[in-house]
Design an enzyme around this catalytic site. Structure first.
Site, short mmCIF file in Angstrom:
data_model
loop_
_atom_site.label_atom_id
_atom_site.label_comp_id
_atom_site.label_asym_id
_atom_site.label_seq_id
_atom_site.Cartn_x
_atom_site.Cartn_y
_atom_site.Cartn_z
N HIS A 1 0.83 -1.21 0.00
CA HIS A 1 0.00 0.00 0.00
C HIS A 1 0.86 1.27 0.00
O HIS A 1 0.45 2.30 -0.49
CB HIS A 1 -0.96 -0.02 1.18
CG HIS A 1 -2.07 -1.02 1.01
ND1 HIS A 1 -3.38 -0.76 1.32
CD2 HIS A 1 -2.07 -2.29 0.54
CE1 HIS A 1 -4.14 -1.82 1.05
NE2 HIS A 1 -3.35 -2.77 0.58
N ASP A 2 2.07 1.17 0.54
CA ASP A 2 3.00 2.29 0.47
C ASP A 2 3.55 2.45 -0.95
O ASP A 2 3.45 3.52 -1.56
CB ASP A 2 4.17 2.04 1.45
CG ASP A 2 5.17 3.18 1.44
OD1 ASP A 2 4.74 4.34 1.56
OD2 ASP A 2 6.38 2.91 1.31
N HIS B 1 -1.16 -13.19 -0.96
CA HIS B 1 -2.43 -13.55 -0.33
C HIS B 1 -2.43 -14.97 0.24
O HIS B 1 -3.41 -15.41 0.82
CB HIS B 1 -3.60 -13.31 -1.30
CG HIS B 1 -3.98 -11.86 -1.42
ND1 HIS B 1 -4.98 -11.39 -2.24
CD2 HIS B 1 -3.47 -10.76 -0.79
CE1 HIS B 1 -5.08 -10.07 -2.11
NE2 HIS B 1 -4.16 -9.66 -1.25
N THR B 2 -1.32 -15.68 0.11
CA THR B 2 -1.18 -16.97 0.78
C THR B 2 -0.90 -16.80 2.28
O THR B 2 -0.99 -17.76 3.05
CB THR B 2 -0.09 -17.84 0.13
OG1 THR B 2 -0.10 -19.12 0.73
CG2 THR B 2 1.30 -17.25 0.33
N ASP C 1 -9.74 -8.19 7.70
CA ASP C 1 -10.35 -7.66 8.92
C ASP C 1 -11.57 -6.79 8.60
O ASP C 1 -12.48 -6.70 9.41
CB ASP C 1 -9.34 -6.77 9.68
CG ASP C 1 -8.18 -7.58 10.25
OD1 ASP C 1 -8.32 -8.80 10.40
OD2 ASP C 1 -7.15 -6.97 10.56
N ASP D 1 -6.71 -18.55 2.73
CA ASP D 1 -6.50 -19.97 2.41
C ASP D 1 -6.36 -20.77 3.70
O ASP D 1 -6.33 -20.19 4.80
CB ASP D 1 -5.34 -20.19 1.42
CG ASP D 1 -3.96 -19.99 2.04
OD1 ASP D 1 -3.83 -19.87 3.28
OD2 ASP D 1 -2.97 -19.96 1.27
N ASP E 1 2.95 -20.87 0.83
CA ASP E 1 2.88 -21.93 -0.19
C ASP E 1 2.00 -21.43 -1.34
O ASP E 1 1.70 -20.25 -1.42
CB ASP E 1 2.31 -23.20 0.44
CG ASP E 1 0.99 -22.95 1.14
OD1 ASP E 1 0.36 -21.88 0.91
OD2 ASP E 1 0.56 -23.81 1.94
C1 HEM Z 1 -5.50 -6.65 -6.97
C2 HEM Z 1 -4.76 -6.20 -5.99
C3 HEM Z 1 -5.11 -6.39 -4.55
C4 HEM Z 1 -6.31 -6.28 -3.91
C5 HEM Z 1 -7.65 -5.88 -4.52
C6 HEM Z 1 -6.09 -6.63 -2.54
C7 HEM Z 1 -7.06 -6.62 -1.55
C8 HEM Z 1 -6.88 -7.02 -0.25
C9 HEM Z 1 -7.90 -7.01 0.76
C10 HEM Z 1 -9.33 -6.54 0.56
C11 HEM Z 1 -7.35 -7.47 1.90
C12 HEM Z 1 -8.04 -7.63 3.25
C13 HEM Z 1 -8.01 -6.32 4.00
C14 HEM Z 1 -8.82 -6.43 5.26
O1 HEM Z 1 -10.04 -6.60 5.17
O2 HEM Z 1 -8.22 -6.39 6.36
C15 HEM Z 1 -5.98 -7.80 1.61
C16 HEM Z 1 -5.09 -8.30 2.53
C17 HEM Z 1 -3.77 -8.49 2.26
N1 HEM Z 1 -3.11 -8.16 1.11
FE1 HEM Z 1 -3.94 -7.65 -0.64
N2 HEM Z 1 -4.78 -6.95 -2.36
C18 HEM Z 1 -4.14 -6.80 -3.55
C19 HEM Z 1 -2.81 -6.98 -3.79
C20 HEM Z 1 -1.88 -7.26 -2.82
C21 HEM Z 1 -0.45 -7.22 -3.02
C22 HEM Z 1 0.22 -6.87 -4.34
C23 HEM Z 1 0.12 -7.54 -1.83
C24 HEM Z 1 1.58 -7.65 -1.47
C25 HEM Z 1 2.54 -7.81 -2.33
C26 HEM Z 1 -0.94 -7.80 -0.89
C27 HEM Z 1 -0.77 -8.24 0.39
C28 HEM Z 1 -1.79 -8.47 1.28
C29 HEM Z 1 -1.59 -9.07 2.57
C30 HEM Z 1 -0.29 -9.64 3.11
C31 HEM Z 1 -2.84 -9.07 3.20
C32 HEM Z 1 -3.17 -9.60 4.59
C33 HEM Z 1 -2.97 -8.60 5.67
C34 HEM Z 1 -3.28 -9.22 7.02
O3 HEM Z 1 -3.62 -10.39 7.09
O4 HEM Z 1 -3.15 -8.50 8.02
N3 HEM Z 1 -2.14 -7.59 -1.53
N4 HEM Z 1 -5.71 -7.50 0.29
#
Ligand code: HEM
Ligand SMILES: *[C@@H]1O[C@H](CO)[C@@H](O)[C@H](O)[C@H]1NC(C)=O
Ligand SMILES: *[C@@H]1O[C@H](CO)[C@@H](O)[C@H](O)[C@H]1NC(C)=O
Ligand SMILES: *[C@@H]1O[C@H](CO)[C@@H](O)[C@H](O)[C@H]1NC(C)=O
Length: 359
Positions: A74-75, A197-198, A203, A215, A222
């Site tokens: 996000h940064d 997203h693995t 939240d 997952d 994985d």
């Molecule tokens: C199409 C692009 C993306 C969309 C629409 C997306 C959307 C989301 C959403 C909706 C969440 C859950 C937020 C919440 O409700 O707390 C999430 C979590 C997360 N996203 Fe993505 N994301 C995208 C790409 C990425 C990318 C590129 C990364 C890192 C390289 C990333 C890493 C993460 C991580 C690690 C979480 C989990 C955070 C946690 O469990 O505390 N995402 N994402």
């Protein structure tokens, strides 16, 4: 004569090879005994140790590690190759948190910045170096992850990123690919980045069920998420259908609409499917895409490669498996031109996933 000249050439060539080799294997021993390629990196070992103890509960692949990876995205994505969308991987999300955490796509991010802020203040690092080192270290705590690159030397951010640079789960594939292309990433790199997203949970997509994983192996880096997003859904994990989610296959699991759409779209479906049970492909492509993401907007010529301060992740033995009761018949295969890998099924009744603790 000819021989003599040849031997001179050979010894010159050898000398050059030895020099190159020496440069590659040059090592500095820091005062604390750690070894690194560059003495500028010595300052980072205590910061890594502090991150592990104060942020990551002693090197866990838990909520804070997951969050640190999300924060780096996000940064960094506050950037455009055409300019005008922020300074990229500059830590602006941490320093100008009052502005950036208010953006809709950054829902829940204030928890992360609040957790990182005091550790950042003690670290002596710039906000950008801190955010992107924390992501590399947090990710390294997850078995199966590649060891991410870390380049050191981001200047302080100048201003917050503007709103609307971070993709939302309600966005179309066209909108998502356009936003990433604007930041310099192609469709294959987008899928590679979604390997993240693995180790992810939601939240705020459904606020009634914080910590709902994407997952069944949320503590392991994985390829399970690439498989489970392809499984036909039958229920919502919480308070019915919320914007940004689609029906999920497992109780207690969140299936993001954007992940599902990317898994089905002709521009990305084969890249998605090729990740399933190919740990090496996933690691290689994720590492390369992250290396690019974590220096967006930065002048890498003035940065020092401190990758050797990043802990070496534990490995994931594999192979992945279908969750219990699931099999090939449940796969919504969108790349029929490629053979789907043969995957066995976990024994027993279908699982109910537990939320990620601390969410
Ligand atoms: C199409 C692009 C993306 C969309 C629409 C997306 C959307 C989301 C959403 C909706 C969440 C859950 C937020 C919440 O409700 O707390 C999430 C979590 C997360 N996203 Fe993505 N994301 C995208 C790409 C990425 C990318 C590129 C990364 C890192 C390289 C990333 C890493 C993460 C991580 C690690 C979480 C989990 C955070 C946690 O469990 O505390 N995402 N994402
Ligand atoms: C490396 O650095 C950490 C943090 O400063 C320290 O705890 C550790 O003892 C150092 N030495 C080695 C050999 O790892
Ligand atoms: C936001 O940044 C300020 C400094 O500008 C800091 O005092 C505060 O703790 C940070 N809060 C969060 C939620 O990140
Ligand atoms: C449940 O979802 C409905 C419809 O989206 C919403 O109006 C309601 O406020 C939600 N309830 C809770 C407790 O979040």
């Amino acid at each position: 004569m000819a021989f003599a000249r040849l031997s001179v050439i050979v010894s010159l060539a050898l000398g050059a090879a030895q020099l190159a080799n020496a440069a590659l294997t040059k090592r500095v021993t820091c005062a604390d005994g750690n070894v690194t390629a560059n003495k500028a990196c010595c300052a980072l070992f205590p910061v890594v140790a502090k991150m592990q103890s104060d942020l990551f509960d002693g090197a866990e692949c838990g909520e804070e590690a997951h969050s640190a990876l999300r924060l780096s995205f996000h940064d960094a994505i506050g950037f455009s190759i055409h300019g005008g969308k922020g300074g990229g991987a500059d830590g602006s999300i941490l320093l100008f948190n009052a502005t950036e955490t208010a953006f809709h796509a950054n829902g829940g991010i204030d928890d992360i910045t609040a957790g990182q802020f005091p550790v950042f203040q003690e670290s002596g690092l710039t906000p950008g170096d801190f955010v992107h080192l924390a992501a590399a270290v947090g990710t390294a705590n997850c078995p199966g992850a590649p060891r991410l690159q870390f380049l050191f030397g981001r200047p302080a951010p100048k201003a917050p990123a503007p709103d609307l640079t971070v993709p939302e789960p309600t966005d179309s594939v066209t909108a998502i690919l356009a936003r990433f292309a604007d930041a310099g990433f192609n469709a294959q790199e987008v899928v590679a980045l979604l390997s993240s997203h693995t180790i992810a949970a939601a939240d705020v997509v459904d606020v009634t069920i914080p910590g709902t994983p994407f997952d069944s192996t949320v503590g392991t880096f994985d390829t399970q998420v690439f498989l489970e997003v392809l499984l036909k859904g039958n229920s919502f994990p919480g308070n019915g259908s919320q914007p940004g989610e689609v029906l999920s296959p497992l109780k207690g699991e969140m299936r993001l609409q954007s992940d599902f759409a990317l898994s089905q779209d002709s521009r990305t479906a084969c890249f998605w499917q090729q990740m399933v049970n190919d740990q090496t492909r996933m690691q290689t492509q994720f590492k390369a895409a992250m290396a690019k993401l974590q220096v967006l907007g930065q002048n890498t010529k003035t940065m020092v490669d401190c990758s050797d301060v990043v802990p070496v992740p534990a490995s994931f033995a594999g192979p992945i498996k279908f969750p219990a009761t699931f099999s090939q018949k449940d796969v919504q295969q969108a790349c029929p031109q490629l053979r789907f890998p043969a995957i066995s099924t976990v024994a027993g009744p279908a699982p109910t996933l537990a939320p990620v603790p601390g969410s």
